[in-house]
Design a protein around this motif. Structure first.
Motif, PDB file in Angstrom:
ATOM      1  N   LEU A 184       0.834  -1.196   0.000  1.00  0.00           N
ATOM      2  CA  LEU A 184       0.000   0.000   0.000  1.00  0.00           C
ATOM      3  C   LEU A 184       0.874   1.253   0.000  1.00  0.00           C
ATOM      4  CD1 LEU A 184      -2.744   1.412   0.197  1.00  0.00           C
ATOM      5  CD2 LEU A 184      -2.691   1.032   2.671  1.00  0.00           C
ATOM      6  N   ASP A 185       1.051   1.835  -1.191  1.00  0.00           N
ATOM      7  CA  ASP A 185       1.938   2.993  -1.338  1.00  0.00           C
ATOM      8  C   ASP A 185       3.243   2.728  -0.603  1.00  0.00           C
ATOM      9  OD1 ASP A 185       1.742   5.296  -2.911  1.00  0.00           O
ATOM     10  OD2 ASP A 185       1.657   6.589  -1.153  1.00  0.00           O
TER      11      ASP A 185
ATOM     12  N   HIS B 145      -0.417  -4.143  -5.719  1.00  0.00           N
ATOM     13  CA  HIS B 145       0.253  -2.865  -5.464  1.00  0.00           C
ATOM     14  C   HIS B 145      -0.791  -1.755  -5.573  1.00  0.00           C
ATOM     15  CE1 HIS B 145       4.347  -4.620  -5.960  1.00  0.00           C
ATOM     16  NE2 HIS B 145       3.666  -5.462  -6.728  1.00  0.00           N
ATOM     17  N   ILE B 146      -0.933  -0.980  -4.508  1.00  0.00           N
ATOM     18  CA  ILE B 146      -1.849   0.159  -4.516  1.00  0.00           C
ATOM     19  C   ILE B 146      -1.014   1.428  -4.401  1.00  0.00           C
ATOM     20  CG2 ILE B 146      -3.758   1.316  -3.349  1.00  0.00           C
ATOM     21  CD1 ILE B 146      -4.650  -1.406  -2.280  1.00  0.00           C
ATOM     22  N   HIS B 147      -1.142   2.281  -5.401  1.00  0.00           N
ATOM     23  CA  HIS B 147      -0.391   3.542  -5.424  1.00  0.00           C
ATOM     24  C   HIS B 147      -1.323   4.713  -5.156  1.00  0.00           C
ATOM     25  CE1 HIS B 147       2.636   1.483  -8.356  1.00  0.00           C
ATOM     26  NE2 HIS B 147       2.853   1.154  -7.094  1.00  0.00           N
TER      27      HIS B 147
ATOM     28  N   PRO C 176       8.910   0.882 -10.427  1.00  0.00           N
ATOM     29  CA  PRO C 176       8.042   0.255 -11.434  1.00  0.00           C
ATOM     30  C   PRO C 176       7.704  -1.188 -11.077  1.00  0.00           C
ATOM     31  CG  PRO C 176       9.834   1.457 -12.484  1.00  0.00           C
ATOM     32  CD  PRO C 176      10.143   1.430 -11.021  1.00  0.00           C
ATOM     33  N   VAL C 177       6.452  -1.553 -11.288  1.00  0.00           N
ATOM     34  CA  VAL C 177       6.001  -2.912 -10.998  1.00  0.00           C
ATOM     35  C   VAL C 177       6.130  -3.749 -12.272  1.00  0.00           C
ATOM     36  CG1 VAL C 177       4.053  -4.339 -10.281  1.00  0.00           C
ATOM     37  CG2 VAL C 177       4.389  -2.074  -9.251  1.00  0.00           C
ATOM     38  N   PRO C 178       6.856  -4.868 -12.221  1.00  0.00           N
ATOM     39  CA  PRO C 178       6.968  -5.722 -13.409  1.00  0.00           C
ATOM     40  C   PRO C 178       5.601  -6.182 -13.882  1.00  0.00           C
ATOM     41  CG  PRO C 178       8.580  -6.360 -11.744  1.00  0.00           C
ATOM     42  CD  PRO C 178       7.661  -5.370 -11.093  1.00  0.00           C
TER      43      PRO C 178
ATOM     44  N   ASP D  65      -1.021  -6.831 -10.556  1.00  0.00           N
ATOM     45  CA  ASP D  65      -2.258  -6.218 -10.073  1.00  0.00           C
ATOM     46  C   ASP D  65      -1.884  -4.873  -9.450  1.00  0.00           C
ATOM     47  OD1 ASP D  65      -4.793  -5.644  -9.165  1.00  0.00           O
ATOM     48  OD2 ASP D  65      -4.696  -7.007  -7.443  1.00  0.00           O
ATOM     49  N   VAL D  66      -2.018  -3.812 -10.225  1.00  0.00           N
ATOM     50  CA  VAL D  66      -1.647  -2.465  -9.785  1.00  0.00           C
ATOM     51  C   VAL D  66      -2.886  -1.587  -9.796  1.00  0.00           C
ATOM     52  CG1 VAL D  66      -0.160  -0.473 -10.188  1.00  0.00           C
ATOM     53  CG2 VAL D  66       0.650  -2.764 -10.786  1.00  0.00           C
TER      54      VAL D  66
END
Length: 239
Positions: A101-102, A180-182, A194-196, A206-207
């Motif tokens: 989470l961020d 991933h929560i931005h 960066p998320v692969p 899952d972003v």
């Protein structure tokens, strides 16, 4: 289907920061745990130079084992991305999903300073790293009541929290799904890693995004809770 959430707070905060989220998640019968890591909040008197990432990893592992928690949605906010990574390395069989989470998202052997180089500016000459004097600047709070409440909660952390490397060498760790929560938009100079496109378990990344300052559990608890409930919908249903 009700699931078990363990919500891990970030640097300077305490488990109290999740107060607005807990009832929203619990409303559907889910169990929610919000541990305060050693040296923060009500345990601030236990802070010492030796308090670090390993201490906080042990805190959460102990909770999972003592409460015999399984199929856990383990959420780590900010610095706690380091913590949940270490926890999943220790007890992967208890974790159904990791939610960053961020958060800092490390690789094996990295420290918080590696995962977020901007954190180097927080270091001083001593072992204590005090909270920012203006929390609304770093944490994205704008409401006076929220700022005042946060000021009652925050306390120092240690340099060791930022410099101690995380262990992520358990092969079973790769099988745990990740979300991933931005929080957006980001302050200048603070960009998430960066998320692969493909997660370690082979699933597509899952972003998700929340329009909020960094402390989204305080600023947008409804939106965050709904997102966490949605994220957990696959738990117990074959993921």
């Amino acid at each position: 289907m009700p699931v078990t959430y363990v919500l891990v707070h970030g640097a300077w905060h305490s488990g109290q920061c999740w107060s607005k989220v807990v009832p929203r998640l619990a409303a559907n019968g889910s169990a929610v745990f919000t541990p305060t890591l050693t040296g923060y909040g009500e345990t601030r008197h236990l802070l010492s130079p030796s308090t670090g990432l390993g201490t906080h990893t042990d805190d959460v592992v102990r909770l999972l084992v003592e409460e015999d928690l399984r199929e856990v949605v383990l959420v780590g906010h900010s610095y706690a991305g380091m913590v949940i990574s270490g926890v999943a390395n220790e007890v992967p069989e208890r974790i159904a999903r990791l939610v960053y989470l961020d958060a800092m998202v490390p690789e094996h052997g990295e420290s918080a300073l590696d995962a977020l180089p901007a954190a180097r500016g927080m270091l001083g000459d001593g072992w204590r790293v005090p909270p920012p004097q203006e929390p609304f600047g770093l944490f994205g709070l704008t409401e006076p009541a929220d700022i005042a409440w946060l000021r009652t909660m925050v306390s120092d952390q240690t340099t060791r929290c930022l410099t101690e490397p995380v262990a992520m060498d358990n092969p079973a760790l790769a099988a745990i799904p990740r979300t991933h929560i931005h929080c957006t938009p980001k302050p200048e100079g603070v960009e998430p890693r960066p998320v692969p496109a493909v997660q370690p378990d082979g699933e597509p990344a899952d972003v998700r995004e929340l329009v909020s300052g960094h402390d989204c559990m305080i600023t947008v608890p409804d939106e965050l809770s709904k997102m966490l409930l949605d994220v957990s919908s696959a738990v117990g249903a074959g993921r």
